[in-house]
Design a protein around this motif. Structure first.
Motif, PDB file in Angstrom:
ATOM      1  N   ALA A  25       0.860  -1.198   0.000  1.00  0.00           N
ATOM      2  CA  ALA A  25       0.000   0.000   0.000  1.00  0.00           C
ATOM      3  C   ALA A  25       0.885   1.233   0.000  1.00  0.00           C
ATOM      4  N   GLU A  26       0.558   2.183  -0.851  1.00  0.00           N
ATOM      5  CA  GLU A  26       1.413   3.353  -0.992  1.00  0.00           C
ATOM      6  C   GLU A  26       0.581   4.549  -1.447  1.00  0.00           C
ATOM      7  N   THR A  27       0.955   5.721  -0.963  1.00  0.00           N
ATOM      8  CA  THR A  27       0.307   6.950  -1.427  1.00  0.00           C
ATOM      9  C   THR A  27       1.274   7.683  -2.354  1.00  0.00           C
ATOM     10  N   THR A  29       1.987  11.123  -4.836  1.00  0.00           N
ATOM     11  CA  THR A  29       1.525  12.495  -5.063  1.00  0.00           C
ATOM     12  C   THR A  29       1.809  12.895  -6.508  1.00  0.00           C
ATOM     13  N   ALA A 154      -3.199  13.531  -4.534  1.00  0.00           N
ATOM     14  CA  ALA A 154      -2.746  12.260  -3.974  1.00  0.00           C
ATOM     15  C   ALA A 154      -3.560  11.098  -4.552  1.00  0.00           C
ATOM     16  N   GLN A 156      -3.980   6.745  -4.026  1.00  0.00           N
ATOM     17  CA  GLN A 156      -3.640   5.577  -3.242  1.00  0.00           C
ATOM     18  C   GLN A 156      -3.441   4.397  -4.172  1.00  0.00           C
TER      19      GLN A 156
END
Lengths: 163, 163, 163
Positions: A25-27, A29, A154, A156
């Motif tokens: 899991a990563e956000t 930008t 952003a 996800q």
């Protein structure tokens, strides 16, 4: 060469896995530069999938904003102009919207058109992963649609499957 | 009998699983016969889900082409005609598109309408699996929308969950 | 305060998991009260995600009806009115549809508009779960669109990931 000639389907293949579930899991930008802007994020997602080490599974990319959409299409300049024209005609910006009327709304961005255009396009995509790579058709790109920029945005990214 | 009478919701049920992740990845091919064509692929997907042996999870079906879309609706002849009319009116085929103009585009298929119609419909579906079966509502079918055929088309099917 | 000021992106974070797959499948029922109605189901889904104990993963919510759609947007009264107007104008209710014509269809609900509006919006959403919570942007709500109510409706919720 025509699109017909190029768009040969991948030969059928079957992979089966038991156990070995992995998830990353990563956000991410993304800065945008214009009010309406279409950005090709295919390579960025493909690189994340590669670095995850997940072999077969799914990559789910989600917009974390109401006025930022995601869709799949061909990333060709002429077509992108047609897509923008389509969005402008399907959801006209300069007409009466309650959301833009201070008597009914506390939103001072006058961005009802952006909300409705995102409604048409959708806010997330679920993409297959095969043999450690994002699997897309020859002419498919993953396109981010900024509809009320410019802003820092952003996304996800949830990558899951078998390693 | 009316649709209202038939569309009784499934009684609430709860299933919980730990471990035992399974995934099956497969590419399916579908020949199409017309430029615009709506094809019911529900039974084909349901058979793949059954043969996967996955009990609870998800089936993700993805178009591997820009001008091939997927959607859920009732597969009724009269309604399918209404859907085609809706697509034709929402995205008119014979008007100016940059994508169809040789001065701006190297695409010789003149298929801008197909790209825009796919934008409206979307390119993938995520469907629940319960008790070893694809779970759909009484009137729901999984429908493939060929928008620029006829061609040999490919779909990616990722089935994942617990066995 | 403006939306721009509030909608600060979440700082990038990375989580990686191996094994420990969990899945929870549940059917939820929702009564609706009007023919067309937009219902905020965000809190209900967020509570289900919390009670599942799944830390990172996905929540997939699926409509089990052809004329019940799901979408993400801001749940603001003025905007909801704009969304309803948009649906009414994009798919006019009172015009000729084959699906509403007894000569072509056995459906006595005259609900072709509801089928076409659901086609525009879509029937399911895939939402990220992070740190045991449904992850949505500041202004994002999960909205159920009843398009041919009132009825008792069913949604399938598949929550999966690592515990």
């Amino acid at each position: 060469m025509t699109q017909k000639a190029l768009e040969t389907p991948t030969p059928p293949t079957l992979a089966e896995h038991s156990n070995g579930f992995r998830l990353r899991a990563e956000t991410l930008t993304v800065p945008t530069r214009n009010r309406v802007e279409l950005i090709n994020i295919t390579e960025r997602l493909a690189a994340q999938v590669r670095s995850s080490g997940i072999r077969d599974g799914l990559a789910v990319v989600s917009s974390l904003h109401t006025t930022l959409a995601l869709f799949i299409n061909e990333f060709q300049g002429a077509l992108l102009d047609d897509i923008c024209t389509f969005l402008e005609e399907s959801v006209v910006r300069n007409r009466y919207y309650k959301h833009n009327d201070p008597a009914h709304s506390d939103c001072d961005r006058s961005n009802a058109d952006a909300h409705l255009r995102a409604l048409l396009l959708g806010h997330h995509l679920v993409l297959p992963i095969r043999n450690g790579e994002l699997l897309l058709g020859t002419f498919q790109s993953v396109i981010l649609a900024e509809l009320d920029g410019p802003r820092e945005r952003a996304l996800q990214l949830q990558i899951l499957g078998t390693g």
